[in-house]
Design an enzyme around this catalytic site. Structure first.
Site, PDB file in Angstrom:
ATOM      1  N   ASP A 267       1.030  -1.082   0.007  1.00 31.83           N
ATOM      2  CA  ASP A 267      -0.023  -0.119  -0.112  1.00 31.83           C
ATOM      3  C   ASP A 267       0.811   1.404   0.116  1.00 31.83           C
ATOM      4  O   ASP A 267       0.264   2.295   0.399  1.00 31.83           O
ATOM      5  CB  ASP A 267      -0.897  -0.015   1.167  1.00 31.83           C
ATOM      6  N   ASP A 326       3.181  -9.244   9.256  1.00 32.81           N
ATOM      7  CA  ASP A 326       3.525  -7.790   9.114  1.00 32.81           C
ATOM      8  C   ASP A 326       4.926  -7.733   8.559  1.00 32.81           C
ATOM      9  O   ASP A 326       5.848  -8.656   8.385  1.00 32.81           O
ATOM     10  CB  ASP A 326       3.364  -7.199  10.307  1.00 32.81           C
ATOM     11  N   ASP A 328       7.844  -6.157   9.379  1.00 32.68           N
ATOM     12  CA  ASP A 328       8.788  -6.507   9.978  1.00 32.68           C
ATOM     13  C   ASP A 328       9.069  -7.919  10.745  1.00 32.68           C
ATOM     14  O   ASP A 328       9.623  -8.127  11.557  1.00 32.68           O
ATOM     15  CB  ASP A 328       8.873  -5.351  11.392  1.00 32.68           C
ATOM     16  N   ASP A 420      -7.737  -6.824  13.578  1.00 32.62           N
ATOM     17  CA  ASP A 420      -7.389  -8.103  14.108  1.00 32.62           C
ATOM     18  C   ASP A 420      -8.356  -8.621  15.323  1.00 32.62           C
ATOM     19  O   ASP A 420      -8.843  -9.504  15.356  1.00 32.62           O
ATOM     20  CB  ASP A 420      -6.064  -8.257  14.566  1.00 32.62           C
TER      21      ASP A 420
END
Length: 693
Positions: A267, A326, A328, A420
């Site tokens: 994104d 994610d 990281d 989530d």
């Protein structure tokens, strides 16, 4: 009076029997022992008698050296803090004031400032009264003097203030403090029960186990193993620092290549980052990895919108499970083989959540304190709730979902910033069960700067309150058991998401300093000291190496209650910042295992020709431009530290209250308020997690 039976004199009485013997040694360095009787040789000899003058002198010098070193260290820290206050707060060198985007945030700041001004005025008044000897309320038995006993208008005003605070202010503070103390005790009992549940799990060695070979085919005629189809999603947005290591780690997952598809959901609105990610995807695609790149033209809904758009693809129907990482996160190659097998033979299982581990937990004090919090969250909260309730909040990453569970629960919704938790609650209402694997760890980062951590915590505490407003009718009208509804409403949402930041901020940041100026509403010692320290020790139990940080942890948690309280109110009352999503800044830390991939990174030039075969001429030109910009090594922009006004205002309020506590000789209150005020000052000056520039 009962007779006193004391045999010490009789037992220690010298015996006169026998011949006294005196032994003298000519060596002056040896001790001289005088034996005065047959029992004297067996009496204990004091250790100090065996030391000569030179040894005593060296011991005293060593202790003096340590004391001077400790004082010098404290003086250095204090002087550095004063210098930073002068540079950042007075001269405003290299700092910028953190702006409040909401009127609500400014309102809280104005209220704190009013309390600060009032406390300064009352402190000045109390100092004058103390110097004049007007100490009427140092004990509850003292009375207010009558008008005839008064001398001067200042005395009249002071006694009027004493009467007003005793009759009107003290009852209000007492009522609020008692309410907060009750909430505090309830939350402490909940924390204690969770810890006992964790101890029971450790004692009984309870954990999810795989009983049979999960990938062996059930078909007798078929041979070999059968692996389910797994979709792996990596949502990211302008993740320049971590995109490479995340994609690299996911592409090395041990799973049949024809049974896995990796979606890189980008994104980013920075075209240079887009092309870098495309190049990384192309590199792994040339190596035979089934990986694709997706970029949305209309970027709505933040992460939830990104995941929803990816799940709408036609080919998703061919996959049974989806796992999310994610940008990281760096999973180990055996991640899917440790998580997916739990779904076999368990059709009611909707989610398998793995634990986080942190590559930068020892980077600075801020990361150490975050590690304490998150380790307790996973080791205690998630594990206990997953073992005994089969429900917990999905952490948004490092988890495997059954796609059927996502679809039956309504899929990803864009209504909150905690998508989530939203999907986890809706799946729980639909009867799906969750499993937490404490032994399966995925490496990731924690924020290294207070600014990034503060924004992350704001999102994590405003979203649940916003979700609570939206989910409450569905929880009440659901067909699940009553005790599950009560757990969701009172424990999951109210106690752990609303009550905790409310009482922490109100009790320790508002009521406690006010009681210094209104001693009639003084808090008991066990509320200020004993119970908080006990709860802090319980939080640190999952990380025993962090025990030396118990005091900084307690003080920092009270400091963070300002941000959490602000976020909680924003989410509860649907204020503007409750739907504000800010991507947490990453530093791109790598684990030790990632260093083994250095040789692979050095071979980028060799793989460039393979990448070029799948790229157009325009893409090649852009990649070459990016390479030239990277080699140019531009001068890094110096970081500008922030000044956080609410934290600074509360720091001065607490320090003012600590000065007031000196007048009433309240030692424990003084030290607590002093250290808490200094902690607020350090955080407000953006010193925690940053180098003093």
């Amino acid at each position: 009076m009962a007779p006193r039976l004391d045999f010490s004199d009789w037992w220690g009485k010298d015996s006169k029997e026998g011949t006294p013997v005196v032994v003298k040694m000519e060596n002056p360095n040896c001790s001289v022992v005088e034996i005065n009787g047959p029992d004297s040789a067996f009496r204990p000899v004091e250790k100090s008698r065996g030391k000569n003058a030179k040894q005593v002198t060296w011991v005293l010098l060593l202790k003096a050296h340590r004391a001077v070193g400790c004082v010098a260290w404290l003086a250095t820290v204090f002087w550095a803090l004063l210098g930073t206050i002068k540079k950042r707060l007075i001269f405003r060198q290299g700092v910028a004031v953190a702006t409040e985007k909401l009127g609500k945030g400014k309102l809280v700041l104005k209220i704190i400032r009013v309390f600060l001004v009032a406390s300064l005025a009352i402190l000045a008044f109390e100092v004058v009264a103390y110097l004049k000897g007007w100490r009427y309320f140092e004990s509850a038995n003292l009375h207010i003097p009558r008008t005839l006993d008064l001398q001067g208008w200042l005395h009249v005003v002071y006694v009027a203030w004493l009467t007003f605070r005793a009759d009107y202010i003290a009852p209000l503070i007492q009522a609020l403090s008692q309410f907060c103390v009750v909430l505090f005790l309830i939350q402490s009992v909940d924390r204690l029960i969770l810890c006992l549940g964790c101890f029971w799990i450790k004692y009984k060695k309870i954990k999810p186990r795989i009983e049979v070979d999960p990938f062996k085919s059930d078909d007798v005629e078929a041979s070999g193993y059968e692996y389910p189809m797994v979709l792996v999603q990596i949502p990211m947005c302008n993740e320049r620092e971590v995109y490479e290591q995340s994609i690299s780690a996911v592409c090395q997952i041990d799973w049949p290549k024809d049974r896995i598809l990796i979606q890189v959901l980008d994104d980013s609105n920075d075209e240079s980052i887009q092309w870098l990610i495309k190049a990384e995807v192309a590199k792994w695609n040339q190596k035979g990895v089934n990986i694709i790149y997706r970029h949305r033209l209309i970027r709505t809904g933040y992460k939830a919108g990104n995941l929803k758009s990816a799940m709408d693809c036609d080919y998703v129907k061919d996959y049974e499970f989806v796992t999310i990482f994610d940008a990281d996160f760096q999973p180990n190659p055996d991640f899917l083989k440790l998580t997916v097998p739990h779904f076999k033979g368990n059709p009611e299982l909707g989610l398998v959540q793995a634990r986080w581990a942190f590559v930068n937990k020892d980077e600075n004090l801020l990361t150490r304190l975050q590690n304490i919090n998150l380790c307790f969250h996973f080791e205690v909260e998630q594990q206990v709730n997953g073992t005994f309730l089969n429900f917990f909040g999905f952490n948004g990453t490092a988890g495997v979902w059954r796609i059927k569970a996502l679809e039956e629960s309504g899929g990803w919704l864009e209504r909150t910033t905690v998508e989530d938790m939203d999907i986890a609650v809706r799946a729980h209402l639909n009867g799906w069960k969750f499993i937490f694997l404490n032994d399966v760890k995925v490496l990731c980062e924690v924020p290294e700067s207070y600014e990034a951590y503060r924004k992350q915590q704001h999102r994590w505490h405003s979203g649940p309150m916003q979700l609570f407003r939206l989910c409450l009718p569905a929880i009440i009208t659901s067909k699940m058991a009553f005790w599950k509804k009560a757990n969701l409403i009172f424990l999951f949402f109210l106690l752990r998401k609303l009550i905790l930041p409310f009482y922490s901020f109100t009790l320790f940041c508002v009521i406690l300093p006010l009681t210094m100026f209104v001693p009639e509403a003084e808090l008991p010692m066990w509320v200020i000291c004993y119970v908080p320290v006990l709860m802090s020790f319980l939080n640190i139990l999952p990380t025993p190496k962090s025990i030396p940080f118990v005091v900084p942890y307690l003080l920092f948690e009270n400091t963070m209650s300002v941000t959490k309280f602000n976020a909680m109110v924003s989410g509860l009352f649907q204020l503007g910042s409750s739907y504000e999503w800010v991507v947490t800044k990453k530093a791109g830390r790598s684990s030790e295992s990632d260093l083994l991939a250095a040789a692979e990174r050095d071979s980028k030039t060799m793989n460039q020709a393979q990448i070029c075969r799948g790229a157009s001429e325009t893409e090649l030109e852009l990649l070459n431009q990016l390479k030239e910009q990277k080699e140019a090594n531009p001068t890094p922009v110096k970081k500008v530290n922030k000044l956080y006004r609410k934290e600074l205002a509360l720091a001065f309020l607490l320090l003012t209250a600590s000065v007031r506590s000196l007048l009433s000789a309240q030692g424990v209150h003084f030290y607590f308020l002093l250290f808490q005020g200094v902690t607020f000052l350090v955080v407000g000056l953006d010193l925690i997690g940053e180098q003093i520039s």
